[in-house]
Motif scaffolding. Structure first.
Motif, PDB file in Angstrom:
ATOM      1  N   GLN A  50       6.771   8.947  -3.531  1.00  0.00           N
ATOM      2  CA  GLN A  50       5.859   7.910  -3.064  1.00  0.00           C
ATOM      3  C   GLN A  50       6.443   7.254  -1.818  1.00  0.00           C
ATOM      4  OE1 GLN A  50       4.642   5.182  -6.135  1.00  0.00           O
ATOM      5  NE2 GLN A  50       4.559   6.767  -7.704  1.00  0.00           N
ATOM      6  N   GLN A  51       5.556   6.912  -0.910  1.00  0.00           N
ATOM      7  CA  GLN A  51       5.982   6.303   0.364  1.00  0.00           C
ATOM      8  C   GLN A  51       5.216   5.006   0.583  1.00  0.00           C
ATOM      9  OE1 GLN A  51       5.669   8.895   3.799  1.00  0.00           O
ATOM     10  NE2 GLN A  51       5.628   7.176   5.233  1.00  0.00           N
ATOM     11  N   LEU A  52       5.956   3.933   0.917  1.00  0.00           N
ATOM     12  CA  LEU A  52       5.318   2.664   1.252  1.00  0.00           C
ATOM     13  C   LEU A  52       4.731   2.787   2.655  1.00  0.00           C
ATOM     14  CD1 LEU A  52       4.684  -0.288   0.581  1.00  0.00           C
ATOM     15  CD2 LEU A  52       6.923  -0.907   1.516  1.00  0.00           C
ATOM     16  N   ILE A  53       3.426   2.612   2.765  1.00  0.00           N
ATOM     17  CA  ILE A  53       2.728   2.823   4.029  1.00  0.00           C
ATOM     18  C   ILE A  53       2.495   1.511   4.772  1.00  0.00           C
ATOM     19  CG2 ILE A  53       0.635   3.728   5.100  1.00  0.00           C
ATOM     20  CD1 ILE A  53       2.294   5.892   3.858  1.00  0.00           C
ATOM     21  N   TYR A  77       0.851  -1.192   0.000  1.00  0.00           N
ATOM     22  CA  TYR A  77       0.000   0.000   0.000  1.00  0.00           C
ATOM     23  C   TYR A  77       0.886   1.240   0.000  1.00  0.00           C
ATOM     24  CZ  TYR A  77      -3.690   3.231   1.483  1.00  0.00           C
ATOM     25  OH  TYR A  77      -4.579   4.273   1.565  1.00  0.00           O
ATOM     26  N   TRP A  78       0.791   2.016  -1.101  1.00  0.00           N
ATOM     27  CA  TRP A  78       1.621   3.201  -1.291  1.00  0.00           C
ATOM     28  C   TRP A  78       0.769   4.469  -1.212  1.00  0.00           C
ATOM     29  CZ3 TRP A  78       6.945   3.100  -2.525  1.00  0.00           C
ATOM     30  CH2 TRP A  78       7.484   1.841  -2.787  1.00  0.00           C
ATOM     31  N   ALA A  79       1.436   5.577  -0.876  1.00  0.00           N
ATOM     32  CA  ALA A  79       0.793   6.899  -0.918  1.00  0.00           C
ATOM     33  C   ALA A  79       1.747   7.885  -1.578  1.00  0.00           C
ATOM     34  CB  ALA A  79       0.428   7.377   0.476  1.00  0.00           C
ATOM     35  N   ARG A  80       1.196   8.725  -2.437  1.00  0.00           N
ATOM     36  CA  ARG A  80       2.001   9.814  -3.003  1.00  0.00           C
ATOM     37  C   ARG A  80       2.176  10.885  -1.925  1.00  0.00           C
ATOM     38  NH1 ARG A  80       1.542   8.406  -8.526  1.00  0.00           N
ATOM     39  NH2 ARG A  80      -0.470   7.397  -8.967  1.00  0.00           N
ATOM     40  N   THR A  81       3.317  11.535  -1.937  1.00  0.00           N
ATOM     41  CA  THR A  81       3.586  12.563  -0.932  1.00  0.00           C
ATOM     42  C   THR A  81       3.877  13.895  -1.614  1.00  0.00           C
ATOM     43  OG1 THR A  81       5.978  12.113  -0.860  1.00  0.00           O
ATOM     44  CG2 THR A  81       4.555  10.837   0.623  1.00  0.00           C
ATOM     45  N   PHE A 131      -4.286   9.099  -5.103  1.00  0.00           N
ATOM     46  CA  PHE A 131      -3.101   9.490  -4.346  1.00  0.00           C
ATOM     47  C   PHE A 131      -2.579   8.375  -3.451  1.00  0.00           C
ATOM     48  CE2 PHE A 131      -5.532  13.244  -5.433  1.00  0.00           C
ATOM     49  CZ  PHE A 131      -4.573  14.067  -5.977  1.00  0.00           C
ATOM     50  N   ASP A 132      -3.356   7.308  -3.313  1.00  0.00           N
ATOM     51  CA  ASP A 132      -2.879   6.126  -2.610  1.00  0.00           C
ATOM     52  C   ASP A 132      -3.348   4.914  -3.395  1.00  0.00           C
ATOM     53  OD1 ASP A 132      -5.473   7.109  -1.676  1.00  0.00           O
ATOM     54  OD2 ASP A 132      -5.528   5.323  -0.423  1.00  0.00           O
ATOM     55  N   TYR A 133      -2.497   3.918  -3.516  1.00  0.00           N
ATOM     56  CA  TYR A 133      -2.828   2.791  -4.385  1.00  0.00           C
ATOM     57  C   TYR A 133      -2.167   1.512  -3.870  1.00  0.00           C
ATOM     58  CZ  TYR A 133       1.898   3.199  -6.371  1.00  0.00           C
ATOM     59  OH  TYR A 133       3.260   3.230  -6.533  1.00  0.00           O
ATOM     60  N   PRO A 134      -2.746   0.364  -4.203  1.00  0.00           N
ATOM     61  CA  PRO A 134      -2.127  -0.913  -3.857  1.00  0.00           C
ATOM     62  C   PRO A 134      -1.277  -1.425  -5.016  1.00  0.00           C
ATOM     63  CG  PRO A 134      -4.364  -1.296  -4.556  1.00  0.00           C
ATOM     64  CD  PRO A 134      -4.116   0.188  -4.714  1.00  0.00           C
ATOM     65  N   GLU A 135      -0.042  -1.770  -4.728  1.00  0.00           N
ATOM     66  CA  GLU A 135       0.805  -2.420  -5.733  1.00  0.00           C
ATOM     67  C   GLU A 135       0.618  -3.924  -5.588  1.00  0.00           C
ATOM     68  OE1 GLU A 135       5.486  -3.276  -6.862  1.00  0.00           O
ATOM     69  OE2 GLU A 135       4.970  -2.083  -5.099  1.00  0.00           O
ATOM     70  N   SER A 136       0.016  -4.544  -6.575  1.00  0.00           N
ATOM     71  CA  SER A 136      -0.277  -5.975  -6.501  1.00  0.00           C
ATOM     72  C   SER A 136       0.998  -6.800  -6.543  1.00  0.00           C
ATOM     73  CB  SER A 136      -1.184  -6.375  -7.671  1.00  0.00           C
ATOM     74  OG  SER A 136      -1.271  -7.775  -7.796  1.00  0.00           O
ATOM     75  N   ASN A 137       0.986  -7.918  -5.827  1.00  0.00           N
ATOM     76  CA  ASN A 137       2.061  -8.911  -5.942  1.00  0.00           C
ATOM     77  C   ASN A 137       1.605  -9.938  -6.967  1.00  0.00           C
ATOM     78  OD1 ASN A 137       3.966 -10.899  -5.740  1.00  0.00           O
ATOM     79  ND2 ASN A 137       3.679 -11.295  -3.561  1.00  0.00           N
ATOM     80  N   PRO A 138       2.161  -9.923  -8.173  1.00  0.00           N
ATOM     81  CA  PRO A 138       1.664 -10.829  -9.214  1.00  0.00           C
ATOM     82  C   PRO A 138       1.941 -12.297  -8.933  1.00  0.00           C
ATOM     83  CG  PRO A 138       3.653  -9.713  -9.948  1.00  0.00           C
ATOM     84  CD  PRO A 138       3.271  -9.089  -8.645  1.00  0.00           C
TER      85      PRO A 138
END
Length: 635
Positions: free
Chosen positions: A438-441, A346-350, A571-578
């Motif tokens: 971007q920051q890993l939350i 889960y990432w968020a733009r800063t 502004f916040d998004y999930p990076e999927s693990n494929p």
């Protein structure tokens, strides 16, 4: 000679078709709509009903061929399943429906179930699955019902041939229909049980020719249906399901590929195949044995029978491709100490606070919930020391008034100093060459008790911060959205801007391995179809791996960026693990109920699709189409 009017010109069971069409929108497993996103989808019940009603005459028309009236009398009038309503349930007065051939035909197309009729008369509701009666043409469960499809095809056969041969009787036409249908069945049985039919031989060639001849002979006695703007392929698919020679066309390349994958390749190649044990091992090896065992049970010692060759091959090569890719980039998605693979990061733009004395890097979060369901609530609780912003994960609810989001319509409220940085300044930061940071939350993983949310530890942060080999971003320009969701003012103007560096690296590695695999695969028409499905599968993976996706907090699942006909800025998004086994993963796209490589395999007739600007004889062999359909009105 004056022809009888078609049934669609006189009457249609509008209420029943509408009810099943509403249900059709919510069906996911096995539906062609889940193959690939297409905005202008037409409900399958509407298309099936419209095509059928366009090809059969009104039995009460004075010019209706006697053979067709006899067919309706024999097939439907003596069947209580298709008896007209004793009291039409959706009218406000007592309204019995006359028992005549027209109404019998309408009830075959669609009829409310007895339970639904009772509930409608009492003012009660019925679940969508139970509204339309079993055995009706439009019902989802009838799509591959041999009894229902035989009735529909036979009625179309009699209607079509009785116009060409007015002297033919219903009995004669039925005998001819059964002979033509049986010839197809016999030819299919002979071909699909021939060992190693994928290898060219005089015997296989003869059996393939016999099957094609049987299908041609059948469809020469059936009407042709042409859809010049086929889009998602619903009309050609339903025409082929009804046994007609079906043609579809669309100049949009996306629509063309969808049509190939929905209405041509599955019906053409998704058929049974029998291998000798030695040939199976040569083709698939130990991995093939593993896949066969997972899908069908124990591995036979003699001939190996696979119900759907295309389905098996897509799954086999997709898993092989995924294993090749994971061997190269899997280390970027490390498992936890118990070996569990995360399902998403889960990432968020800063953005930087505009206060010169602060300059804090603030995550642009609109709210702090990670999960917000009736039974589960998990949120991020900020911990602020000076200009340093960290989080802890807590269970339960939080006071949204005491802890409002830091991003309100792009305007950022700094939690460190209280300064409000206007959206104009934030956009200026976004349009710099480096863009927003971007920051890993948090890290999201799957457990026996549901989703688990944890903070990234130092090891994960080290992996995440690795410098990756440079990837050449796709440079094709995006189009501005005309109905909201503009990303251009946020610096996202090219398709490559939608992806993070990690996502691009994974996708480019997948493309490289797909190209390598492509060089190892035969160049036959069948293998071109196989590669088409692998490309569609890749597209589905790419959609689930963008920086504009969403984490659905009330469903605890990943969502793609196309929730509407516009790409909205997030502004916040999930990076999927494929490489995991859960929502958003590459394997999830190969779910056994997914129509990626299984849709439409159950019937013998495929559609011919093409991509051209003009309907010409040299391009589409349907200049004598009996029915030309284009976008039936949604009922």
């Amino acid at each position: 000679m004056t022809k009888a009017k078609k049934l669609i010109e006189i009457a249609m069971p509008i209420k029943e078709i509408s009810a099943e069409s509403v249900r059709d929108k919510s069906i996911r497993h096995g539906h062609i709509s889940t193959l690939h996103l297409w905005w202008a989808r037409r409900p399958l019940p509407v298309c099936r009903a419209v095509i059928f009603a366009s090809l059969v005459p009104d039995p009460l028309d004075p010019e209706c061929p006697q053979a067709f009236c006899d067919a309706v009398q024999d097939l439907l009038a003596n069947n209580p399943l298709y008896a007209p309503y004793p009291d039409i349930p959706y009218t406000s007065i007592y309204d019995p429906m006359p028992d005549n051939l027209r109404n019998r035909l309408l009830m075959f197309i669609g009829k409310f179930s007895p339970a639904c009729q009772k509930n409608m008369l009492a003012g009660k509701t019925t679940s969508s699955k139970d509204q339309v009666q079993e055995g009706c043409l439009i019902k989802w469960e009838s799509k591959n019902d041999p009894t229902v499809l035989r009735l529909a095809r036979l009625l179309i056969w009699v209607a079509y041939n009785s116009e060409l041969r007015p002297e033919a009787t219903y009995t004669d036409l039925t005998v001819e229909f059964d002979e033509a249908s049986k010839a197809i069945t016999n030819a299919e049985t002979a071909l699909y049980h021939a060992p190693n039919r994928h290898l060219a031989s005089p015997e296989v060639t003869a059996k393939e020719a016999a099957l094609q001849k049987a299908i041609e002979k059948f469809q020469n006695r059936m009407p042709s249906v042409f859809d010049p703007f086929a889009g998602g392929g619903a009309i050609p698919l339903e025409a082929a399901r009804l046994g007609c020679r079906s043609f579809g066309n669309d100049i949009n390349p996306v629509a063309h590929i969808i049509e190939k994958g929905s209405v041509e390749f599955p019906q053409k190649y998704g058929k049974p195949i029998t291998y000798t044990h030695e040939e199976f091992m040569t083709l698939y090896g130990k991995e093939g044995v593993k896949l066969y065992t997972e899908n069908f049970g124990g591995m036979p010692t003699g001939n190996v029978e696979i119900p759907n060759r295309l389905s098996f091959d897509v799954e086999y090569y997709a898993k092989k491709l995924l294993a090749m890719t994971e061997a190269e980039v899997g280390h970027l998605y490390p498992a936890d100490e118990k070996g569990n693979k995360p399902i998403a990061y889960y990432w968020a733009r800063t953005a930087t606070c505009s206060n010169p004395s602060c300059r804090a890097e603030v995550p642009l979060l609109k709210q702090f919930y990670l999960a917000n369901t009736k039974s589960k609530k998990v949120y991020l609780n900020p911990i602020i020391h000076g200009t340093d912003i960290q989080f802890e994960i807590k269970e339960g609810s939080y006071d949204e008034k005491a802890l409002p989001g830091w991003n309100n319509r792009g305007n950022m409220t700094c939690p460190c100093c209280g300064n409000i940085t206007p959206v104009k300044v934030i956009k200026e930061q976004a349009n710099k060459s480096s863009g927003l940071s971007q920051q890993l939350i948090a890290i999201i993983s799957e457990t026996k008790n549901g989703k688990k949310y944890i903070l990234p530890n130092d090891y994960i942060k080290t992996i995440i911060s690795q410098t990756l080999p440079s990837c050449e971003k796709p440079i094709e320009a995006m189009e501005r959205n005309s109905n909201g969701g503009d990303t251009f003012t946020w610096g996202i103007t090219k398709w490559g801007d939608m992806f993070s560096c990690r996502q691009l690296y994974m996708l480019f590695t997948l493309i490289k391995n797909l190209s390598q695999l492509k060089s190892e695969i035969n160049t036959s028409e069948y293998h071109q179809a196989l590669l088409t499905f692998l490309a569609i599968w890749f597209d589905r993976i790419a959609v689930a791996n963008t920086s504009l996706g969403r984490w659905h907090i009330s469903g605890e699942k990943l969502e793609h960026p196309f929730s509407r006909q516009a790409i909205a800025m997030v502004f916040d998004y999930p990076e999927s693990n494929p490489f995991c086994n859960s929502s958003g993963s590459a394997l999830n796209q190969l779910d056994v109920d997914n129509p990626l490589h299984r849709v439409g395999k159950q019937f013998s007739f495929c559609c011919t699709v093409c991509k051209c600007f003009q309907w010409r004889k040299r391009t589409i062999r349907c200049q004598n189409a009996d029915c030309c359909r284009n976008r039936p009105t949604l009922l």
